[in-house]
Every structure is written in structure tokens, then in C-alpha cells.
Design a protein around this motif. Sequence first.
Motif, short mmCIF file in Angstrom:
data_model
loop_
_atom_site.label_atom_id
_atom_site.label_comp_id
_atom_site.label_asym_id
_atom_site.label_seq_id
_atom_site.Cartn_x
_atom_site.Cartn_y
_atom_site.Cartn_z
N ILE A 25 2.36 17.71 -12.05
CA ILE A 25 2.74 16.95 -13.24
C ILE A 25 2.13 15.55 -13.09
O ILE A 25 2.32 14.90 -12.06
CB ILE A 25 4.27 16.82 -13.38
N ASP A 26 1.38 15.10 -14.09
CA ASP A 26 0.84 13.74 -14.08
C ASP A 26 1.38 12.99 -15.29
O ASP A 26 1.46 13.54 -16.40
CB ASP A 26 -0.69 13.76 -14.09
N ASN A 27 1.75 11.73 -15.06
CA ASN A 27 2.49 10.97 -16.06
C ASN A 27 1.77 9.66 -16.36
O ASN A 27 1.61 8.81 -15.48
CB ASN A 27 3.90 10.69 -15.52
N VAL A 28 1.34 9.50 -17.60
CA VAL A 28 0.71 8.25 -18.06
C VAL A 28 1.83 7.35 -18.56
O VAL A 28 2.29 7.48 -19.69
CB VAL A 28 -0.33 8.52 -19.17
N ILE A 29 2.28 6.43 -17.70
CA ILE A 29 3.40 5.54 -18.03
C ILE A 29 2.84 4.26 -18.65
O ILE A 29 2.06 3.54 -18.02
CB ILE A 29 4.23 5.23 -16.77
N LEU A 30 3.24 3.99 -19.89
CA LEU A 30 2.68 2.89 -20.66
C LEU A 30 3.73 1.83 -20.98
O LEU A 30 4.89 2.14 -21.25
CB LEU A 30 2.08 3.41 -21.98
N GLY A 31 3.30 0.56 -20.93
CA GLY A 31 4.14 -0.57 -21.32
C GLY A 31 3.30 -1.54 -22.15
O GLY A 31 2.07 -1.41 -22.23
N TYR A 32 3.96 -2.51 -22.76
CA TYR A 32 3.28 -3.47 -23.63
C TYR A 32 3.68 -4.88 -23.22
O TYR A 32 4.87 -5.19 -23.11
CB TYR A 32 3.68 -3.21 -25.09
N HIS A 33 2.66 -5.73 -22.95
CA HIS A 33 2.95 -7.09 -22.46
C HIS A 33 1.82 -8.02 -22.86
O HIS A 33 0.63 -7.71 -22.66
CB HIS A 33 3.09 -7.06 -20.93
N ASN A 34 2.19 -9.19 -23.42
CA ASN A 34 1.21 -10.20 -23.82
C ASN A 34 0.08 -9.60 -24.66
O ASN A 34 -1.12 -9.85 -24.44
CB ASN A 34 0.62 -10.89 -22.58
N LYS A 35 0.47 -8.80 -25.65
CA LYS A 35 -0.47 -8.19 -26.60
C LYS A 35 -1.48 -7.27 -25.93
O LYS A 35 -2.59 -7.07 -26.41
CB LYS A 35 -1.21 -9.27 -27.42
N GLU A 36 -1.07 -6.70 -24.79
CA GLU A 36 -1.90 -5.73 -24.11
C GLU A 36 -1.10 -4.47 -23.80
O GLU A 36 0.08 -4.56 -23.43
CB GLU A 36 -2.44 -6.28 -22.78
N LEU A 37 -1.72 -3.32 -23.97
CA LEU A 37 -1.11 -2.07 -23.55
C LEU A 37 -1.45 -1.86 -22.08
O LEU A 37 -2.60 -1.95 -21.67
CB LEU A 37 -1.66 -0.93 -24.40
N LYS A 38 -0.41 -1.58 -21.29
CA LYS A 38 -0.58 -1.46 -19.84
C LYS A 38 -0.27 -0.03 -19.40
O LYS A 38 0.56 0.66 -19.99
CB LYS A 38 0.37 -2.40 -19.10
N VAL A 39 -0.92 0.39 -18.32
CA VAL A 39 -0.65 1.69 -17.72
C VAL A 39 -0.31 1.49 -16.25
O VAL A 39 -0.93 0.68 -15.56
CB VAL A 39 -1.85 2.65 -17.89
N LEU A 40 0.70 2.19 -15.78
CA LEU A 40 1.16 2.05 -14.39
C LEU A 40 0.34 2.99 -13.50
O LEU A 40 0.32 4.21 -13.71
CB LEU A 40 2.65 2.39 -14.29
N LEU A 41 -0.34 2.41 -12.50
CA LEU A 41 -1.19 3.18 -11.60
C LEU A 41 -0.80 2.94 -10.15
O LEU A 41 -0.20 1.92 -9.83
CB LEU A 41 -2.66 2.80 -11.79
N GLN A 42 -1.17 3.87 -9.30
CA GLN A 42 -0.85 3.75 -7.87
C GLN A 42 -2.10 4.06 -7.05
O GLN A 42 -2.96 4.84 -7.45
CB GLN A 42 0.29 4.69 -7.49
N ARG A 43 -2.18 3.39 -5.89
CA ARG A 43 -3.33 3.59 -4.99
C ARG A 43 -2.83 4.11 -3.64
O ARG A 43 -2.05 3.44 -2.97
CB ARG A 43 -4.10 2.29 -4.81
N PRO A 44 -3.28 5.31 -3.25
CA PRO A 44 -2.84 5.87 -1.97
C PRO A 44 -3.40 5.07 -0.79
O PRO A 44 -4.49 4.49 -0.87
CB PRO A 44 -3.43 7.29 -1.99
N GLN A 45 -2.67 5.07 0.29
CA GLN A 45 -3.14 4.40 1.51
C GLN A 45 -4.45 5.02 1.97
O GLN A 45 -4.61 6.24 1.99
CB GLN A 45 -2.09 4.53 2.62
N GLY A 46 -5.39 4.15 2.32
CA GLY A 46 -6.67 4.61 2.83
C GLY A 46 -7.69 4.94 1.77
O GLY A 46 -8.80 5.36 2.09
#
Length: 260
Positions: A25-46
Motif C-alpha cells: 500500500i502506498d499513500n500520497v499524503i497531501l497538505g496545504y501551506h503558504n499557498k503550496e500543495l505539499k506531499v509527505l515523503l520519507q528517505r530510508p537510511q543509506g
Amino acid sequence: MQIDTILMNNPVYDQSELYLRHISIDNVILGYHNKELKVLLQRPQGFNKWLLPGGYLKRTETLIDAAERIAKERTNLDNLFLKQFGAFGSPDRTKDSDFTPQKLSDISDIIIDDKHWMFDYFVSICFYTLTDFEKVQPNGDAYMEECVWWSVDNIPPMLYDHKDMINSALKTLRLHLYHYPIGYELLPKKFTLPEIHSLYETILNKELDIRNFGKKLIATGIIKKLDEKKKIGAHRSPYLYMFDDNQYKDALNKGIAIIL
């Protein structure tokens, strides 16, 4: 497919029988801040590339259960608005020059080769989730070095086909904007017409006539004018609006038609 596969192959932490293999399951989590649409991303170690929040489907879960669990793990919020928008699958989608058996072996201390099932055909069921940016406390895990917001206009290098997932989610969101009260999830409880107008322009990536926009949105009944103004200094203070909860729930169940 997610880096937490490593856990499923660790004999000290073997929970592989709890999950369905070859489905994620992959989830595109979106928010809105300062007139920009944002997406929550993660970076694995290494790794230098980024991932969408995701995980595996437990044998005891529905697809929506899994999407809600993943959203809560990354935002610390319950009962978020989410919609399934697609599925991604191809023989080559698990092949990435930055995601190799050797690299996984190096960071996990587990010997993994290119015959391992995680490099086999994998299907991802995709959802997008909408949330109030201000309420989110981005949360990673032991295998994620970073979990942060990025502007959808400035996406970093992504692993696999996750950039395609983001683009597909945005296309679906733009279609849904005409049929669901999307702003309810992305704006504060009270907002001005210019603020919701700016949100719709940001999502649609086009200009909308603010006078007609306000009239058409009010005509749907999903927002109502308050006897309260937003104080913005010496300038004329605009009236505040909020979503009508009953109309909002009805619009979610039946859909609406917004002609912008």
C-alpha cells in the motif's frame, strides 16, 4: 514496495506470515501551506532517493484499513480523508539502480540476492490522503532517516515509480475537486473566500475568477458565511466562512457538482 521488507526477513523480527507478499500500500499524503500543495515523503537510511509512506497489507486488514494505518503512522492523526486512486504493477518496477541486493545486504546485515522475492513482481495499491498541514507531526521509523514535507512542484529524486504515483494522485485530486468538498480537509476550520479560492487555484494549477468562484461555491451550500471577520490590520477585513458539516457529509456520500 518498502524498505521495511528487511524486517520481514530478519529472523529476530520475523513477521512475514502476518502480511501478504507481492502487495503493498502506498499513500500520497497531501497538505496545504503558504499557498503550496505539499506531499509527505520519507528517505530510508543509506539511500539518497525518497519514498512515499507505505507498507504491507496485513492478512487481517482491508485495503482501507491498511491505508488508514499507514497515514496515522506518518501523521499521528486519525480519521483522515483518503481515496484509492490506482494500482501500479509491472515486471520491472522493483528494479532501481539505487535499490540493489548488495546495498540492502550492506545496510541490513542480511544476505539478499537478486532472486529474493522482494525483487519479484510487486503490485502497489495507491491512495491519496488529505490532512491539515498544521496538525501533522511527521513521523518516520527506525529505518527512515527523514520524513518531511516537500512541495509538489519540487519533488526530490524518488525510488521506483513513486514519482508517477504522485502525478497520478494529483490528476485524480483535480478531478475529485469538482465532486467532493476537498477544502474541508486542507483548510483551517474558519477561512476567507480568498483563502479557499487560492487553494482551488493551487490544486488546479490555473486562475479562477474570484467573483464567480465565490458565488458558485456558496450556491452549493457546502460553505456558509459567518457573522465574523478576519482581522488583517488596516485593510478591509474579509468575512470568514466555514464548511456546513451536514452539507459536507452529504456531499461526501452523494457527490456534488461544482462548475468553476
